[in-house]
Enzyme design. Structure first.
Site, PDB file in Angstrom:
ATOM      1  N   LYS B  45       0.827  -1.187   0.000  1.00 13.86           N
ATOM      2  CA  LYS B  45       0.000   0.000   0.000  1.00 13.86           C
ATOM      3  C   LYS B  45       0.874   1.255   0.000  1.00 13.86           C
ATOM      4  O   LYS B  45       0.364   2.356  -0.049  1.00 13.86           O
ATOM      5  CB  LYS B  45      -0.876   0.028   1.259  1.00 13.86           C
ATOM      6  N   GLU B 101       6.895   2.168  -6.495  1.00 11.93           N
ATOM      7  CA  GLU B 101       7.070   1.859  -5.067  1.00 11.93           C
ATOM      8  C   GLU B 101       7.105   3.154  -4.260  1.00 11.93           C
ATOM      9  O   GLU B 101       7.554   4.188  -4.761  1.00 11.93           O
ATOM     10  CB  GLU B 101       8.415   1.147  -4.855  1.00 11.93           C
ATOM     11  N   ASP B 105      13.956  -0.267   0.267  1.00  9.03           N
ATOM     12  CA  ASP B 105      14.743  -0.314   1.499  1.00  9.03           C
ATOM     13  C   ASP B 105      15.738  -1.474   1.372  1.00  9.03           C
ATOM     14  O   ASP B 105      16.774  -1.338   0.725  1.00  9.03           O
ATOM     15  CB  ASP B 105      13.716  -0.525   2.627  1.00  9.03           C
ATOM     16  N   VAL B 155      11.284   6.177   8.341  1.00 15.30           N
ATOM     17  CA  VAL B 155      10.400   7.238   7.842  1.00 15.30           C
ATOM     18  C   VAL B 155       8.971   6.732   7.641  1.00 15.30           C
ATOM     19  O   VAL B 155       8.743   5.564   7.317  1.00 15.30           O
ATOM     20  CB  VAL B 155      10.923   7.840   6.511  1.00 15.30           C
ATOM     21  N   ARG B 167       0.162   6.552   7.389  1.00 12.14           N
ATOM     22  CA  ARG B 167       0.158   6.676   5.927  1.00 12.14           C
ATOM     23  C   ARG B 167      -0.463   7.999   5.489  1.00 12.14           C
ATOM     24  O   ARG B 167      -0.144   8.524   4.441  1.00 12.14           O
ATOM     25  CB  ARG B 167      -0.655   5.529   5.297  1.00 12.14           C
TER      26      ARG B 167
END
Lengths: 328, 185
Positions: B45, B101, B105, B155, B167
């Site tokens: 998400k 994306e 990471d 973050v 979010r």
């Protein structure tokens, strides 16, 4: 009656050892060509075994029905051969097929990457870069093959009775050591029927952990397994210093090797102030082996990774907002 | 300051900076895909805010699709394996894909997705991420379009979460260690 399985890193002389061992002991050598011949005897009308019989696609879900049929057929053929013959089986996940069976010896043939790349370069007339890539691709295929069929990690040392490091052994010496193990373990005294009866079904079985030294290594391994990233645990040691007699007095063994990334990972959960010695070793490693790609995961990196998945969150947070399986 | 803002130690990119950079990225992508109709594949998400802003700045015809995979939850003896929990609606064979994306990471998730999509034989796959955190990379993935490279900090916001929260923050901020549990380590 006996079955000897030979698992081999590419370029470590596994094929040569298996062939000569079979000749020396009078056992049947089970390799690709033997299986092709046997399959055409058993069923002349059937489709032939694929050229690349140890191949599994990157994602298990993408395996086509023909490849899957071949992959699942091979263990059956090997078992059929074991019913009538003593065998030396090269590769094909036989260490998984015959694991824990009496009357079997599981041998793993390894060598340093540098050594193997050099052998492949000279035997296959490849550049160093091509040989490294070829080696890595083959390793990945074999990892995936064993994982697909038996849910086992090719690098798990518990799968093998004997591991031979070919940097320091000739093929003759390796053969002698294997023959000694055959005698000492008295595997030829076992009834053939006992070997076959004890073959574990290919369904999942309980597997012991890889004997990780620290919980962080175990957690990291689980994380890699979740994402289907092939890895081996402490597969290579790099000599850093030798004394006047040439004896290694300092070496470094990174915790993980990820063949698809050609990356070594060293996990350290020591506090930042205590990692100086390890940092010094890694600097030395990088200087002596500039071709090696290595990353250190410090304590803070590891915890940040865990934090990302909410694994460090305070109790109240996780209780209120614990992600469900389907949360993304 | 609301209760979500209070958990943020520092704002890395405010909505103005985000708007500016996303607009630039839209132009880069429009240029790169001139003459073709790409399928933008959002990785749920984390992509939601970024993708919805980005497409407003892409001035060529495009199609959209979404994919989602299960996430690692550790701690259990066997936590299973990653799997697709929402697959694409489009057949992508022969198509030009742009995977979107929110953040790259370790590269584990997007690496898995790229491998999976590659097996469906699209004509091309490129990767666009709003944030790139290279310090933590384990799986190397080629990034074709990147909003910002960021340091190794936790973050949230602008679609990125911690335990499914934050979010909805309109900016990207660094989360307090007390919230993530990192302060105890």
């Amino acid at each position: 009656m006996a079955v000897i399985t030979i698992s081999r890193e590419p370029g470590a002389f596994g094929e040569e050892i298996a062939a000569r061992l079979a000749g020396k002991l009078g056992f049947m050598l089970v390799d690709k060509s033997r299986l092709v011949d046997y399959w055409s005897e058993v069923d002349p009308d059937a489709a032939s075994i694929k050229n690349d019989d140890e191949w599994i696609p990157l994602d298990d879900l993408d395996i086509d029905s023909e490849t899957e049929a071949t992959v699942r057929l091979l263990p059956e053929l090997i078992v059929q051969l074991a019913e009538d013959h003593d065998l030396v089986v090269i590769g094909r996940g036989a260490q998984g097929l015959f694991r824990n069976c009496p009357g079997t010896l599981h041998v793993k043939i390894v060598a340093s990457r540098q050594f193997r790349v050099r052998n492949i370069q000279s035997n296959e007339e490849m550049s160093s870069r091509e040989a490294r890539r070829w080696t890595r691709d083959l390793e990945n295929q074999r990892f995936r093959y064993l994982r697909f069929l038996y849910h086992l990690n090719w690098a798990d040392p518990n799968l093998y009775d004997l591991t031979l490091q070919m940097n320091r052994l000739s093929i003759d010496q390796a053969l002698n050591l294997i023959c000694c193990a055959v005698d000492e373990m008295q595997i030829q005294q076992v009834q053939r029927s006992q070997i076959i009866e004890n073959i574990v079904s290919e369904s999942e079985e309980d597997r012991e952990n890889d004997h990780f030294v620290h919980f962080s290594e175990e957690e990291f391994a689980r994380f890699l397994e979740f994402y289907g990233i092939p890895f081996s645990y402490e597969p290579d040691s790099f000599p850093l210093e030798t004394n006047a007699e040439g004896k290694v007095v300092e070496a470094f063994t990174p915790d993980f090797y990820l063949p698809e990334q050609d990356l070594y990972i060293e996990l350290t959960t020591m506090k930042q102030s205590l990692v100086t010695r390890k940092n010094r070793k890694v600097r030395k490693l990088r200087k002596l082996y500039p071709e090696i790609n290595i990353r250190i995961f410090y304590q803070r990196d590891f915890y940040r990774l865990m934090a990302k998945y909410g694994l460090l969150a305070p109790e109240s947070e996780t209780a209120d907002h614990e992600p469900k399986k389907e949360e993304l | 300051m609301n209760e979500l803002d209070r958990d943020i130690v520092r704002v890395l990119f405010d909505s103005e900076a985000i708007e500016k950079r996303v607009s630039e990225m839209g132009k880069e992508i429009s240029e790169a895909y001139k003459g073709v109709v790409p399928i933008l594949v959002g990785v749920l998400k984390g992509c939601i805010m970024f993708m919805s802003d980005l497409i407003k700045h892409i001035k060529i015809p495009l199609k959209m699709d979404f994919i989602a995979v299960s996430s690692y939850h550790g701690t259990q003896p066997t936590s299973g394996a990653v799997r697709i929990v929402k697959d694409l609606d489009h057949v992508i064979e022969g198509r030009e894909l742009l995977v979107i994306e929110g953040i790259v990471d370790t590269g584990m998730t997007v690496g898995y997705i790229l491998r999976n999509l590659q097996a469906r034989q699209p004509k091309s796959i490129r990767l666009c991420t709003f944030l790139d955190k290279p310090a933590r990379r384990i799986v190397n993935v080629p990034i074709d379009f990147c909003g910002y490279k960021i340091p190794d900090r936790f973050v949230v916001g602008y679609g990125l979460d911690f335990l499914q929260l934050y979010r909805n923050l309109p900016y990207v901020g660094i989360l307090k260690d007390q919230v993530t549990g990192l302060e105890k380590t």
